[in-house]
Design an enzyme around this catalytic site. Structure first.
Site, PDB file in Angstrom:
ATOM      1  N   THR A  94       6.820  -2.325  10.959  1.00  0.00           N
ATOM      2  CA  THR A  94       6.397  -0.989  11.413  1.00  0.00           C
ATOM      3  C   THR A  94       4.881  -0.857  11.259  1.00  0.00           C
ATOM      4  O   THR A  94       4.354   0.249  11.186  1.00  0.00           O
ATOM      5  CB  THR A  94       7.092   0.135  10.602  1.00  0.00           C
ATOM      6  OG1 THR A  94       6.875  -0.089   9.212  1.00  0.00           O
ATOM      7  CG2 THR A  94       8.573   0.198  10.881  1.00  0.00           C
ATOM      8  N   SER A  95       4.168  -2.012  11.200  1.00  0.00           N
ATOM      9  CA  SER A  95       2.703  -1.940  10.995  1.00  0.00           C
ATOM     10  C   SER A  95       1.975  -2.065  12.337  1.00  0.00           C
ATOM     11  O   SER A  95       1.784  -1.069  13.032  1.00  0.00           O
ATOM     12  CB  SER A  95       2.252  -2.996   9.981  1.00  0.00           C
ATOM     13  OG  SER A  95       2.513  -4.308  10.465  1.00  0.00           O
ATOM     14  N   ARG A  96       1.612  -3.280  12.702  1.00  0.00           N
ATOM     15  CA  ARG A  96       1.011  -3.522  14.014  1.00  0.00           C
ATOM     16  C   ARG A  96       1.618  -4.801  14.582  1.00  0.00           C
ATOM     17  O   ARG A  96       1.827  -5.781  13.847  1.00  0.00           O
ATOM     18  CB  ARG A  96      -0.510  -3.684  13.902  1.00  0.00           C
ATOM     19  CG  ARG A  96      -1.266  -2.374  13.696  1.00  0.00           C
ATOM     20  CD  ARG A  96      -1.220  -1.460  14.927  1.00  0.00           C
ATOM     21  NE  ARG A  96      -1.969  -0.233  14.763  1.00  0.00           N
ATOM     22  CZ  ARG A  96      -1.459   0.926  14.339  1.00  0.00           C
ATOM     23  NH1 ARG A  96      -0.181   1.019  14.037  1.00  0.00           N
ATOM     24  NH2 ARG A  96      -2.218   2.002  14.227  1.00  0.00           N
ATOM     25  N   GLU A 155       1.528  -4.371  23.085  1.00  0.00           N
ATOM     26  CA  GLU A 155       2.095  -3.055  23.346  1.00  0.00           C
ATOM     27  C   GLU A 155       1.467  -2.378  24.564  1.00  0.00           C
ATOM     28  O   GLU A 155       0.230  -2.379  24.661  1.00  0.00           O
ATOM     29  CB  GLU A 155       1.840  -2.200  22.098  1.00  0.00           C
ATOM     30  CG  GLU A 155       2.952  -1.283  21.753  1.00  0.00           C
ATOM     31  CD  GLU A 155       2.841  -0.790  20.324  1.00  0.00           C
ATOM     32  OE1 GLU A 155       2.880  -1.619  19.401  1.00  0.00           O
ATOM     33  OE2 GLU A 155       2.700   0.420  20.144  1.00  0.00           O
ATOM     34  N   HIS A 181       7.340   2.385  19.068  1.00  0.00           N
ATOM     35  CA  HIS A 181       6.275   2.783  18.129  1.00  0.00           C
ATOM     36  C   HIS A 181       6.419   4.265  17.726  1.00  0.00           C
ATOM     37  O   HIS A 181       5.534   5.080  17.999  1.00  0.00           O
ATOM     38  CB  HIS A 181       4.894   2.518  18.752  1.00  0.00           C
ATOM     39  CG  HIS A 181       3.792   2.389  17.725  1.00  0.00           C
ATOM     40  ND1 HIS A 181       2.669   1.645  17.917  1.00  0.00           N
ATOM     41  CD2 HIS A 181       3.631   2.944  16.490  1.00  0.00           C
ATOM     42  CE1 HIS A 181       1.882   1.731  16.866  1.00  0.00           C
ATOM     43  NE2 HIS A 181       2.445   2.525  15.975  1.00  0.00           N
ATOM     44  N   GLY A 193       0.854  -1.198   0.000  1.00  0.00           N
ATOM     45  CA  GLY A 193       0.000   0.000   0.000  1.00  0.00           C
ATOM     46  C   GLY A 193       0.884   1.240   0.000  1.00  0.00           C
ATOM     47  O   GLY A 193       1.998   1.213  -0.511  1.00  0.00           O
ATOM     48  N   ARG A 194       0.355   2.306   0.617  1.00  0.00           N
ATOM     49  CA  ARG A 194       1.103   3.579   0.617  1.00  0.00           C
ATOM     50  C   ARG A 194       2.495   3.419   1.228  1.00  0.00           C
ATOM     51  O   ARG A 194       3.499   3.811   0.629  1.00  0.00           O
ATOM     52  CB  ARG A 194       0.328   4.634   1.414  1.00  0.00           C
ATOM     53  CG  ARG A 194      -0.760   5.346   0.642  1.00  0.00           C
ATOM     54  CD  ARG A 194      -1.419   6.389   1.527  1.00  0.00           C
ATOM     55  NE  ARG A 194      -2.119   5.730   2.613  1.00  0.00           N
ATOM     56  CZ  ARG A 194      -3.433   5.508   2.651  1.00  0.00           C
ATOM     57  NH1 ARG A 194      -4.201   5.954   1.683  1.00  0.00           N
ATOM     58  NH2 ARG A 194      -3.990   4.878   3.653  1.00  0.00           N
ATOM     59  N   ILE A 195       2.562   2.835   2.440  1.00  0.00           N
ATOM     60  CA  ILE A 195       3.851   2.788   3.138  1.00  0.00           C
ATOM     61  C   ILE A 195       4.780   1.748   2.494  1.00  0.00           C
ATOM     62  O   ILE A 195       5.948   2.016   2.249  1.00  0.00           O
ATOM     63  CB  ILE A 195       3.648   2.530   4.648  1.00  0.00           C
ATOM     64  CG1 ILE A 195       2.872   3.718   5.262  1.00  0.00           C
ATOM     65  CG2 ILE A 195       4.980   2.341   5.367  1.00  0.00           C
ATOM     66  CD1 ILE A 195       2.406   3.517   6.699  1.00  0.00           C
TER      67      ILE A 195
HETATM   68  C1  DGY Z   1      -0.525   4.901  12.804  1.00  0.00           C
HETATM   69  O1  DGY Z   1      -0.807   6.051  12.461  1.00  0.00           O
HETATM   70  O2  DGY Z   1      -1.305   3.966  12.657  1.00  0.00           O
HETATM   71  C2  DGY Z   1       0.836   4.669  13.396  1.00  0.00           C
HETATM   72  O3  DGY Z   1       0.972   3.430  13.927  1.00  0.00           O
HETATM   73  C3  DGY Z   1       1.195   5.719  14.414  1.00  0.00           C
HETATM   74  O4  DGY Z   1       1.348   6.887  13.768  1.00  0.00           O
END
Ligand code: DGY
Length: 326
Positions: free
Chosen positions: A236-238, A267, A285, A156-158
């Site tokens: 870096t997602s969840r 978390e 995070h 996706g975007r990221i």
């Molecule tokens: C989000 O926006 O979902 C990130 O995890 C925190 O900025």
């Protein structure tokens, strides 16, 4: 406009200014901490709009307590903390902050990738501890990045921004997604493959899928076992997208080389053993944590509220069907 808006925790002033301009006064939790469930329930009652954070568990109970509320505006792109179905059933809009944090999060993904590959964190600790007595040919040997294969789970975007940043490293790029992404296939030449192929062939695996039922524990013992022993994993997602306990075992046994994790399964708690590993980089995070990005996120969340309360569609509404009912 007179409206009752509640902000669950201090956010950058850029967002508060949007609320000030539009509605004058609003309520805010003045303490820089996550509200307890009971506090949240008490504070949302009677509000027209709530600006919340990914740490607020906006479940059906909280939504039911928010009598009269018309919008929960999450100051995050991810919104797995909100029961969107329950909100929709009660005609309440939910919004997020997509786009503005793409670059910051993609940058942090690369920071983690490089830090984990080149063992920056233990090497830094070594120097600070006064252990650096002489240059050594075997000191902190890491993994090459240039010319290697980058695997992107979720283009996706990221994920796409992470792929674009790889061009200077002349990498081969593999990706998985539910749909083909022609943009990254054209440039930088990414190839869509099945997940197992990506795991077997990639030197670097970056995870960029939203948390949902079908992505919970998307990678676990089986998947870590398929990866190269030299592989570096970045998330870096969840957190719950990875089986963190299985990852600790894989990192400990050398089944994979290293990991960079910005998010955790429970978390802010870490699974036992994770913090003791020196082949993992674990910031708290901070993917979107740049000054400019957090300002934009706060502005965007506040604008979603003020738009709705002014009778317009919030620009980033996740459940626009509720707007048709009004
Ligand atoms: C989000 O926006 O979902 C990130 O995890 C925190 O900025």
């Amino acid at each position: 406009m007179t409206a009752k808006v509640f902000v669950t925790r201090p956010i950058p002033d850029a967002g508060l200014e949007v609320l000030r301009q539009a509605i004058g006064k609003f309520d805010i939790n003045p303490d820089d901490r996550v509200l307890t469930k009971q506090e949240l329930i008490e504070r949302v009652e009677g509000c027209d709009g709530v600006l919340c954070l990914l740490t607020d568990n906006v479940d059906a109970e909280v939504i039911d307590a928010a009598t009269g509320c018309r919008i929960f505006a999450n100051c995050a792109v991810g919104y797995n903390n909100i029961d969107v179905e329950a909100a929709t059933a009660r005609g309440i809009a939910v919004s997020n902050t997509p786009g503005v944090l793409t670059d910051a999060t993609a940058d942090l993904t690369w920071a983690l990738l490089m830090a984990a590959a080149r063992r920056i964190v233990p090497a830094d600790a070594y120097t600070r501890a006064g252990k650096y007595k002489a240059w050594g040919p075997m000191l902190f040997l890491g993994a090459d990045i240039t010319g290697r294969t980058l695997g992107i789970i979720g283009a996706g975007r990221i994920g796409s921004a992470v792929a674009r940043r790889s061009t200077g490293f002349e990498m081969k790029i593999l990706y998985t997604d539910t749909h083909p992404n022609e943009t990254i296939e054209n440039d930088p030449g990414a190839k869509k493959v099945p997940l197992d192929t990506l795991l077997q062939e990639a030197d670097f695996v970056c995870v960029h899928v939203p948390l949902a039922d079908d992505t919970h524990h998307l990678l676990g013992r089986r998947e870590f076992g398929m990866m190269k022993k030299s592989a570096v994993l970045v998330n870096t997602s969840r957190g719950p997208v990875l089986d963190e306990a299985a990852l600790v075992a894989a990192l400990r046994s050398g089944e994979i080389f290293a990991a960079g994790l910005d998010v955790f399964e429970d978390e802010p708690s870490l699974k036992p053993g994770l913090a003791q590993l020196d082949n993992v980089v674990i910031p708290p995070h901070i993917g979107s944590a740049t000054i400019a990005t957090r300002n934009k996120m706060a502005e965007m969340a506040a604008t979603n509220i003020t738009a709705l309360l002014n009778g317009h569609a919030p620009p980033n509404c996740i459940n626009p069907e509720v707007l048709d009912q009004k």
